[in-house]
Design a protein around this motif. Structure first.
Motif, PDB file in Angstrom:
ATOM      1  N   THR A 132       8.333  42.936  36.794  1.00  0.00           N
ATOM      2  CA  THR A 132       7.529  42.032  37.069  1.00  0.00           C
ATOM      3  C   THR A 132       8.243  41.210  38.180  1.00  0.00           C
ATOM      4  O   THR A 132       9.211  40.656  37.579  1.00  0.00           O
ATOM      5  CB  THR A 132       7.112  41.112  35.926  1.00  0.00           C
ATOM      6  OG1 THR A 132       6.249  41.976  35.153  1.00  0.00           O
ATOM      7  CG2 THR A 132       6.135  39.761  36.429  1.00  0.00           C
ATOM      8  N   VAL A 133       7.804  40.899  39.348  1.00  0.00           N
ATOM      9  CA  VAL A 133       8.602  40.419  40.236  1.00  0.00           C
ATOM     10  C   VAL A 133       7.983  38.982  40.556  1.00  0.00           C
ATOM     11  O   VAL A 133       6.931  38.796  41.077  1.00  0.00           O
ATOM     12  CB  VAL A 133       8.749  41.240  41.594  1.00  0.00           C
ATOM     13  CG1 VAL A 133       9.441  40.423  42.876  1.00  0.00           C
ATOM     14  CG2 VAL A 133       9.465  42.672  41.312  1.00  0.00           C
ATOM     15  N   ILE A 134       8.977  38.078  40.749  1.00  0.00           N
ATOM     16  CA  ILE A 134       8.529  36.490  41.063  1.00  0.00           C
ATOM     17  C   ILE A 134       9.375  36.166  42.061  1.00  0.00           C
ATOM     18  O   ILE A 134      10.793  36.571  42.203  1.00  0.00           O
ATOM     19  CB  ILE A 134       8.974  35.623  39.621  1.00  0.00           C
ATOM     20  CG1 ILE A 134       8.258  35.842  38.519  1.00  0.00           C
ATOM     21  CG2 ILE A 134       8.405  34.027  40.314  1.00  0.00           C
ATOM     22  CD1 ILE A 134       8.558  35.167  37.302  1.00  0.00           C
ATOM     23  N   THR A 135       9.029  35.615  43.190  1.00  0.00           N
ATOM     24  CA  THR A 135       9.805  35.284  44.487  1.00  0.00           C
ATOM     25  C   THR A 135       9.532  33.880  44.665  1.00  0.00           C
ATOM     26  O   THR A 135       8.742  33.220  44.304  1.00  0.00           O
ATOM     27  CB  THR A 135       9.610  36.082  45.570  1.00  0.00           C
ATOM     28  OG1 THR A 135       7.986  35.863  46.090  1.00  0.00           O
ATOM     29  CG2 THR A 135       9.428  37.598  45.490  1.00  0.00           C
ATOM     30  N   THR A 136      10.718  33.262  45.386  1.00  0.00           N
ATOM     31  CA  THR A 136      10.475  32.311  46.182  1.00  0.00           C
ATOM     32  C   THR A 136      10.525  32.450  47.490  1.00  0.00           C
ATOM     33  O   THR A 136      11.359  33.154  48.094  1.00  0.00           O
ATOM     34  CB  THR A 136      11.591  30.954  45.632  1.00  0.00           C
ATOM     35  OG1 THR A 136      12.979  31.362  46.130  1.00  0.00           O
ATOM     36  CG2 THR A 136      11.650  30.936  44.204  1.00  0.00           C
ATOM     37  N   SER A 137      10.097  31.242  48.388  1.00  0.00           N
ATOM     38  CA  SER A 137      10.214  31.519  49.688  1.00  0.00           C
ATOM     39  C   SER A 137       9.321  30.242  50.274  1.00  0.00           C
ATOM     40  O   SER A 137       8.573  29.403  49.552  1.00  0.00           O
ATOM     41  CB  SER A 137       9.168  32.633  50.257  1.00  0.00           C
ATOM     42  OG  SER A 137       8.017  32.504  50.341  1.00  0.00           O
ATOM     43  N   SER A 138       9.427  29.790  51.559  1.00  0.00           N
ATOM     44  CA  SER A 138       8.635  28.864  52.160  1.00  0.00           C
ATOM     45  C   SER A 138       7.332  29.249  52.235  1.00  0.00           C
ATOM     46  O   SER A 138       6.956  30.199  52.010  1.00  0.00           O
ATOM     47  CB  SER A 138       9.224  28.533  53.232  1.00  0.00           C
ATOM     48  OG  SER A 138       9.147  29.708  54.428  1.00  0.00           O
ATOM     49  N   THR A 139       6.497  28.275  52.438  1.00  0.00           N
ATOM     50  CA  THR A 139       4.963  28.205  52.307  1.00  0.00           C
ATOM     51  C   THR A 139       4.437  29.558  53.332  1.00  0.00           C
ATOM     52  O   THR A 139       3.844  30.392  52.573  1.00  0.00           O
ATOM     53  CB  THR A 139       4.219  26.905  52.935  1.00  0.00           C
ATOM     54  OG1 THR A 139       4.982  25.838  52.256  1.00  0.00           O
ATOM     55  CG2 THR A 139       2.527  26.987  52.647  1.00  0.00           C
ATOM     56  N   TYR A 180       8.453  27.102  47.451  1.00  0.00           N
ATOM     57  CA  TYR A 180       9.248  26.258  47.067  1.00  0.00           C
ATOM     58  C   TYR A 180       9.195  24.798  47.804  1.00  0.00           C
ATOM     59  O   TYR A 180       9.746  24.076  47.256  1.00  0.00           O
ATOM     60  CB  TYR A 180      10.923  26.828  47.098  1.00  0.00           C
ATOM     61  CG  TYR A 180      11.395  26.966  48.550  1.00  0.00           C
ATOM     62  CD1 TYR A 180      11.725  25.511  49.422  1.00  0.00           C
ATOM     63  CD2 TYR A 180      11.517  27.935  49.260  1.00  0.00           C
ATOM     64  CE1 TYR A 180      12.158  25.527  50.600  1.00  0.00           C
ATOM     65  CE2 TYR A 180      12.063  28.173  50.618  1.00  0.00           C
ATOM     66  CZ  TYR A 180      12.299  26.877  51.163  1.00  0.00           C
ATOM     67  OH  TYR A 180      12.760  27.085  52.571  1.00  0.00           O
ATOM     68  N   LYS A 181       8.444  24.762  48.802  1.00  0.00           N
ATOM     69  CA  LYS A 181       8.281  23.785  49.407  1.00  0.00           C
ATOM     70  C   LYS A 181       7.181  22.818  48.746  1.00  0.00           C
ATOM     71  O   LYS A 181       7.219  21.556  48.693  1.00  0.00           O
ATOM     72  CB  LYS A 181       7.676  23.751  50.875  1.00  0.00           C
ATOM     73  CG  LYS A 181       8.810  24.509  51.747  1.00  0.00           C
ATOM     74  CD  LYS A 181       8.484  24.149  53.031  1.00  0.00           C
ATOM     75  CE  LYS A 181       9.718  24.641  54.250  1.00  0.00           C
ATOM     76  NZ  LYS A 181       9.709  24.932  55.468  1.00  0.00           N
ATOM     77  N   GLN A 182       6.216  23.388  47.968  1.00  0.00           N
ATOM     78  CA  GLN A 182       5.230  22.609  47.200  1.00  0.00           C
ATOM     79  C   GLN A 182       5.234  22.705  45.711  1.00  0.00           C
ATOM     80  O   GLN A 182       4.612  21.908  44.963  1.00  0.00           O
ATOM     81  CB  GLN A 182       3.884  23.263  47.382  1.00  0.00           C
ATOM     82  CG  GLN A 182       3.426  23.848  48.909  1.00  0.00           C
ATOM     83  CD  GLN A 182       3.290  22.593  49.586  1.00  0.00           C
ATOM     84  OE1 GLN A 182       2.810  21.555  49.071  1.00  0.00           O
ATOM     85  NE2 GLN A 182       3.452  22.582  51.143  1.00  0.00           N
ATOM     86  N   GLN A 183       6.299  23.765  45.169  1.00  0.00           N
ATOM     87  CA  GLN A 183       6.132  23.909  43.806  1.00  0.00           C
ATOM     88  C   GLN A 183       7.714  23.761  43.284  1.00  0.00           C
ATOM     89  O   GLN A 183       8.698  23.968  44.003  1.00  0.00           O
ATOM     90  CB  GLN A 183       5.552  25.296  43.418  1.00  0.00           C
ATOM     91  CG  GLN A 183       4.349  25.509  43.744  1.00  0.00           C
ATOM     92  CD  GLN A 183       3.842  26.954  43.540  1.00  0.00           C
ATOM     93  OE1 GLN A 183       4.355  27.773  44.245  1.00  0.00           O
ATOM     94  NE2 GLN A 183       2.974  27.038  42.548  1.00  0.00           N
ATOM     95  N   ASP A 184       7.947  23.417  41.911  1.00  0.00           N
ATOM     96  CA  ASP A 184       9.339  23.556  41.354  1.00  0.00           C
ATOM     97  C   ASP A 184       9.498  24.814  40.560  1.00  0.00           C
ATOM     98  O   ASP A 184       8.642  25.125  39.763  1.00  0.00           O
ATOM     99  CB  ASP A 184       9.281  22.383  40.050  1.00  0.00           C
ATOM    100  CG  ASP A 184      10.429  22.334  39.278  1.00  0.00           C
ATOM    101  OD1 ASP A 184      11.294  23.249  39.663  1.00  0.00           O
ATOM    102  OD2 ASP A 184      10.529  21.665  38.563  1.00  0.00           O
ATOM    103  N   PHE A 185      10.370  25.651  41.205  1.00  0.00           N
ATOM    104  CA  PHE A 185      10.270  27.142  40.871  1.00  0.00           C
ATOM    105  C   PHE A 185      10.757  27.138  39.450  1.00  0.00           C
ATOM    106  O   PHE A 185      10.156  28.211  38.505  1.00  0.00           O
ATOM    107  CB  PHE A 185      11.302  27.987  41.492  1.00  0.00           C
ATOM    108  CG  PHE A 185      12.659  27.857  41.361  1.00  0.00           C
ATOM    109  CD1 PHE A 185      13.214  28.506  40.413  1.00  0.00           C
ATOM    110  CD2 PHE A 185      13.461  27.235  42.213  1.00  0.00           C
ATOM    111  CE1 PHE A 185      14.662  28.465  39.931  1.00  0.00           C
ATOM    112  CE2 PHE A 185      15.081  27.127  41.825  1.00  0.00           C
ATOM    113  CZ  PHE A 185      15.510  27.716  41.001  1.00  0.00           C
ATOM    114  N   GLU A 186      11.684  26.294  38.892  1.00  0.00           N
ATOM    115  CA  GLU A 186      12.072  26.229  37.103  1.00  0.00           C
ATOM    116  C   GLU A 186      10.552  26.268  36.616  1.00  0.00           C
ATOM    117  O   GLU A 186      10.460  26.816  35.377  1.00  0.00           O
ATOM    118  CB  GLU A 186      12.798  25.215  37.064  1.00  0.00           C
ATOM    119  CG  GLU A 186      13.575  25.060  35.611  1.00  0.00           C
ATOM    120  CD  GLU A 186      14.427  24.097  35.239  1.00  0.00           C
ATOM    121  OE1 GLU A 186      15.019  23.512  36.341  1.00  0.00           O
ATOM    122  OE2 GLU A 186      14.525  23.725  34.055  1.00  0.00           O
ATOM    123  N   ALA A 187       9.900  25.084  36.936  1.00  0.00           N
ATOM    124  CA  ALA A 187       8.578  24.853  36.102  1.00  0.00           C
ATOM    125  C   ALA A 187       7.613  26.311  36.310  1.00  0.00           C
ATOM    126  O   ALA A 187       6.819  26.466  35.159  1.00  0.00           O
ATOM    127  CB  ALA A 187       7.957  23.730  36.557  1.00  0.00           C
TER     128      ALA A 187
END
Lengths: 319, 319
Positions: free
Chosen positions: A160-167, A184-191
């Protein structure tokens, strides 16, 4: 031959004439068709390495024109991780670094394989020890290593792959196979990770961001999980690191760099990688993401493009 | 049976009467002759765990008086790591946790084996992956885990062992086999390790100190080396952690705790440990360091003795 060195890059015409490399024992001579830009190139040019006539370029794709003392076939299309020398018409490369290119993989795509896929392969499997169906968080998911890591984690371990990136880059992450693409610009990745994993955390984090993400990365790792540090784009110095969390989770934090590894390590990594991925590149299950192509003479513009974070996947230089 | 619980410890007479434990399937009943004090005991009593009738004690030594459904012999002298229940006359213990005691190993020494030697074994070999002739830095070298780790690293891997301890405890470190015993009160351990290893650093650090030592530990690790965190006696929060150093050294930082591991893990660890060390305890190549013995009723004094850092090796309670 045509080449660009640390010294020549900032000249009006950066391409200078250099001697074709002499073939060392165990090496083959490659006519280079494409190379790709890496953060290390930018670091060398910006003064992290003394300016000299070192030819830039840590990876390349082309065809073998002199097999030297090896049994590689002349004409074989290959890619390779090199210590330097990619921004040039010819390169002398150890035969045990060659990644054979399937017919349908272009030189631009080929030049996009070595650094990204070998780094992703090493960090996911050799260091991160990712197991079947585990969950992995990949930061900078639309980058060269990011897109390679998404594909490898999905295709080889059904993770299961979760990524972060700009919008604007979340779609690239999804297209490469990410199950969840955090903006990551709109969301808190930890949460978000906490929500997605139902408070369990992820088994593995691949991070290129460094300081700004460190504590949230520790918080996002599951019991017995691992954080692999591959970059520090946001800086290196972290405060308020909680060792108790690291102990309670029995987690590991491992730093790694590919470029400083020994020739023996690189050869072994390449051999394992080729054995595991050859068929997957041939049928395009694995497909390098080429985000931009520049002519070799426009290498400085290509580096600026990377510096400005405009790239998706790899930035290729056509030689 | 006689026992001391979290609730009873601070009474004028802490020994209370509790029912003898019922034997669960897979367990044996042990008549306890000795138990030992651990930092976890102090933490439980100081409020890290809700005060209740949980019997204190994470390790014990004694003789099997009821073998239950196992094929262990009644009368067998054993030691064991337990989840609770050491401060008592009898304890019910999974048969797969038993460490048989050679005839010449007293119960006091036996009770000093489980936590210290299993922790040291796990961190040196299973997590730290210590190889033949490597160099290891062991902080709190005169502690229970410290003395066990010195012995195991020397006897099983012929490692070069560097310890830190207070001035008066350096002799204990040397007596247990340390090649270099750094006096942390007089010397800067980072500078000493740098000198001893000729700027190379150590392959492995075992640390119980935590925050105060963290950055110096990172600086003391060699390329491809590892820092294992087992305790945070000086605190948990660290500032100025340099991720670039962690990456440049390609090092790992791993947190671990033994008490929170699964029963399956503890059984597997015990089996491997017994197989590798049985003969070495029998011929006293490995010899637990008993620094002080108290009667069970003086358990609070024994805990205070640990709190005041007076101990060398283990503090044993005679039951």
């Amino acid at each position: 031959m045509k080449a660009i060195t640390i010294n020549s890059l900032k000249q009006a015409n950066p391409i200078i004439d250099m001697p074709t490399p002499e073939l060392q024992p165990g090496n083959v001579l490659i006519k280079v068709h494409a190379t790709a830009v890496n953060h290390v190139d930018l670091a060398w040019v910006s003064g992290k390495r003394k300016p000299d006539d070192t030819i830039l370029g840590l990876e390349l794709a082309g065809e073998v024109v002199d097999a030297g003392d090896s049994n590689v076939k002349v004409g074989q299309r290959v890619a390779a991780l090199v210590d330097k020398g990619g921004y040039a018409e010819f390169a002398s490369v150890p035969a045990d670094r060659l990644i054979p290119l399937p017919d349908d993989v272009s030189y631009a795509k080929g030049a996009s394989i070595p650094e990204s896929y070998l780094t992703a392969y090493q960090t996911l499997f050799l260091i991160g020890n990712l197991q079947e169906n585990q969950t992995v968080l990949i930061h900078a998911g639309a980058s060269g290593v990011g897109t390679a890591a998404i594909q490898l984690a999905k295709q080889i371990k059904h993770a299961t792959v979760i990524t972060t990136s700009s919008t604007e880059k979340t779609a690239i992450c999804k297209a490469n196979g990410a199950d969840y693409a955090i903006d990551y610009k709109q969301q808190d990745f930890e949460a978000e990770v906490d929500k997605i994993t139902n408070h369990r955390g992820v088994d593995l984090v691949l991070d290129f961001i460094g300081a700004d993400y460190f504590n949230a990365n520790v918080n996002s790792v599951a019991t017995d999980g691992q954080l692999v540090l591959i970059g520090d784009l946001s800086g290196s110095i972290v405060n308020n690191v909680n060792l108790r969390y690291i102990m309670m989770k029995r987690m590991s934090i491992t730093g790694t760099l590919l470029s400083t590894r020994s020739p023996e390590y690189k050869a072994k990594l390449t051999a394992e990688f080729v054995a595991k991925t050859k068929a997957l590149f041939a049928d395009q299950t694995l497909e390098p993401t080429v985000g931009a192509e520049f002519d070799l003479q426009d290498a400085l513009s290509a580096q600026k493009y990377m510096h400005d974070q405009k790239n998706v996947g790899k930035i290729v230089l056509k030689v």
